[in-house]
Design an enzyme around this catalytic site. Structure first.
Site, mmCIF file in Angstrom:
data_model
loop_
_atom_site.group_PDB
_atom_site.id
_atom_site.type_symbol
_atom_site.label_atom_id
_atom_site.label_comp_id
_atom_site.label_asym_id
_atom_site.label_seq_id
_atom_site.Cartn_x
_atom_site.Cartn_y
_atom_site.Cartn_z
ATOM 1 N N LYS A 49 -8.575 7.938 -3.889
ATOM 2 C CA LYS A 49 -9.985 7.515 -3.938
ATOM 3 C C LYS A 49 -10.801 8.358 -4.919
ATOM 4 O O LYS A 49 -10.392 9.455 -5.311
ATOM 5 C CB LYS A 49 -10.616 7.585 -2.536
ATOM 6 C CG LYS A 49 -9.883 6.772 -1.491
ATOM 7 C CD LYS A 49 -9.803 5.293 -1.849
ATOM 8 C CE LYS A 49 -9.161 4.488 -0.728
ATOM 9 N NZ LYS A 49 -8.609 3.216 -1.143
HETATM 10 C C1 LIG Z 1 -10.715 -1.618 1.386
HETATM 11 C C2 LIG Z 1 -10.079 -0.529 2.192
HETATM 12 N N1 LIG Z 1 -10.468 -0.342 3.465
HETATM 13 C C3 LIG Z 1 -9.926 0.624 4.231
HETATM 14 C C4 LIG Z 1 -8.952 1.464 3.741
HETATM 15 C C5 LIG Z 1 -8.338 2.486 4.654
HETATM 16 O O1 LIG Z 1 -8.643 3.781 4.264
HETATM 17 P P1 LIG Z 1 -7.878 5.034 4.923
HETATM 18 O O2 LIG Z 1 -6.545 5.159 4.268
HETATM 19 O O3 LIG Z 1 -8.772 6.229 4.624
HETATM 20 O O4 LIG Z 1 -7.790 4.776 6.369
HETATM 21 C C6 LIG Z 1 -8.522 1.333 2.429
HETATM 22 C C7 LIG Z 1 -7.470 2.226 1.907
HETATM 23 O O5 LIG Z 1 -6.969 2.139 0.852
HETATM 24 C C8 LIG Z 1 -9.083 0.293 1.634
HETATM 25 O O6 LIG Z 1 -8.676 0.099 0.378
#
Ligand SMILES: Cc1ncc(COP(=O)(O)O)c(C=O)c1O
Length: 386
Positions: free
Chosen positions: A185
């Site tokens: 990210k």
């Molecule tokens: C659009 C979206 N929502 C949620 C997430 C989930 O994030 P995390 O890995 O921090 O739980 C991601 C992860 O890539 C994502 O791209």
């Protein structure tokens, strides 16, 4: 063409950053402590939000937020078909029903009209996703929600930190906004995330739902040298972020807007290079600040997988963001539909590839990626522009 290797993503945390971890080890706080509090204050200032809480992932933060909103069995939550599976999965995890909606075919974002058409008496929330870094119009979504039926908006900001829509950052028109600090990210500490909200009573419940629903966090239980009992009013998960990871965030948040200019430059170089090809890119709306988290292109379903092979052979890192979520076996089995009900998401998802975009990519590396796409992959696309 000079052959080289271009990774999909290269992080910019140098080994010297281990000093930050060493500093945490000098304190008694291996878990959430003063550094996390400092970052939360920084987040409140950056977003102009009343409250912020660091969490150990977007996913766990979203589960905690849905629990704090008292969303569970019998409730419906509107989610995009075009997103990462996590957006829908968190709704399933709290026992509620994700109700998928399609996206605008050009921007890949959900629209107020699509949200409105999916509202039923059981709708408790909507989770708009700021896909690839471009924000949805949250104010317009808020305006179409019924006034006599409380529907919460929880923004999925996993792809954006630094974006703006009509000058507004995430959080202004929603009940809560959730960020991801996962390894790739724009702001990262490996795994992590944050929740911001202006709703003080929701924040109080979120603080509990990220710690099993306990009425007092570890530090509060031992305040003034006296142990205090804690209670549990509702169910929670374990989602707090330790200072061992939070320590990587302050500097990145301070400098995020500088890196945004680099991301924008790289994205515009790609856009310009593909103008005279059949490769299609998502539409960028006027007046927005785009976080440029990912750079997806559309080459069409006929050649997408062949194009992935060509990129692999050329040593270029590429991924797919995303195949339409309702087409995943779990959802087709559970919902007894094929997933074809969301045509724009299906078409995009079957024909898209994400190519390298990160602030440290060199001009030579980007030229190589462009060269492979223009001289090899564009030629494989039949007919008109995808
Ligand atoms: C659009 C979206 N929502 C949620 C997430 C989930 O994030 P995390 O890995 O921090 O739980 C991601 C992860 O890539 C994502 O791209």
């Amino acid at each position: 063409m000079v052959h080289m290797q271009v990774p999909f993503y290269r992080h910019s945390l140098s080994p010297e950053k281990a000093q930050l971890v060493a500093k945490v080890l000098e304190t008694p706080f291996l878990t959430s402590g003063p550094i996390g509090k400092e970052v939360e204050a920084q987040l409140c200032e950056y977003f102009g939000a009343k409250h912020a809480k660091l969490v150990n992932s977007w996913t766990n933060g979203a589960v905690a937020t849905l629990l704090a909103l008292d969303i569970g069995p019998g409730d419906e939550v509107i989610v995009p078909a075009m997103t990462f599976i996590a957006t829908a999965n968190v709704v399933e995890l709290v026992g509620a029903k994700p109700v998928f909606i399609d996206c605008d075919p050009d921007t890949l974002l959900i629209t107020p009209e699509l949200v409105k058409a999916a509202i039923t008496k059981n709708t408790k929330a909507v989770i708009p996703v700021h896909m690839y870094g471009q924000m949805c119009d949250i104010k317009a979504i808020r305006e179409i929600l019924p006034k006599d039926h409380k529907i919460s908006i929880v923004e999925d900001c996993a792809h954006t930190f630094e974006a703006k829509f009509n000058g507004d950052r995430p959080g202004k028109y929603s009940d809560a906004s959730i960020f991801s600090f996962y390894a790739t990210k724009n702001v990262t500490c490996g795994e992590g995330g944050a929740i911001i909200t202006n709703d003080s009573s929701l924040f109080e419940r979120i603080q509990q739902s990220i710690l099993h629903g306990m009425s007092a966090g570890a530090a509060d239980r031992f305040k003034e040298g006296q142990y205090k009992h804690w209670g549990m009013e509702h169910l929670g998960t374990k989602a707090n972020l330790p200072d061992l990871l939070a320590c990587f965030l302050p500097e990145q948040i301070k400098t995020i807007d500088q890196r945004l200019a680099l991301r924008e430059e790289i994205a515009q170089r790609y856009e310009k290079a593909f103008l005279s090809t059949k490769i299609r890119v998502p539409k960028v709306l006027k007046g927005v600040v785009h976080a440029r988290h990912l750079f997806p292109i559309h080459v069409g379903p006929e050649i997408r997988d062949k194009a992935l092979l060509v990129l692999g052979e050329a040593n270029i890192g590429a991924t797919v963001n995303y195949r339409s979520v309702p087409t995943m076996n779990y959802y087709t089995r559970k919902n007894q539909f094929s997933g074809d009900e969301y045509p724009s998401s299906l078409k995009w998802g079957n024909g898209t590839i994400s190519i390298p975009l990160f602030p440290g990519i060199t001009t030579q590396e980007q030229d190589y990626v462009i060269d492979v796409l223009v001289t090899k992959i564009d030629k494989m696309i039949g007919g008109v522009k995808q």
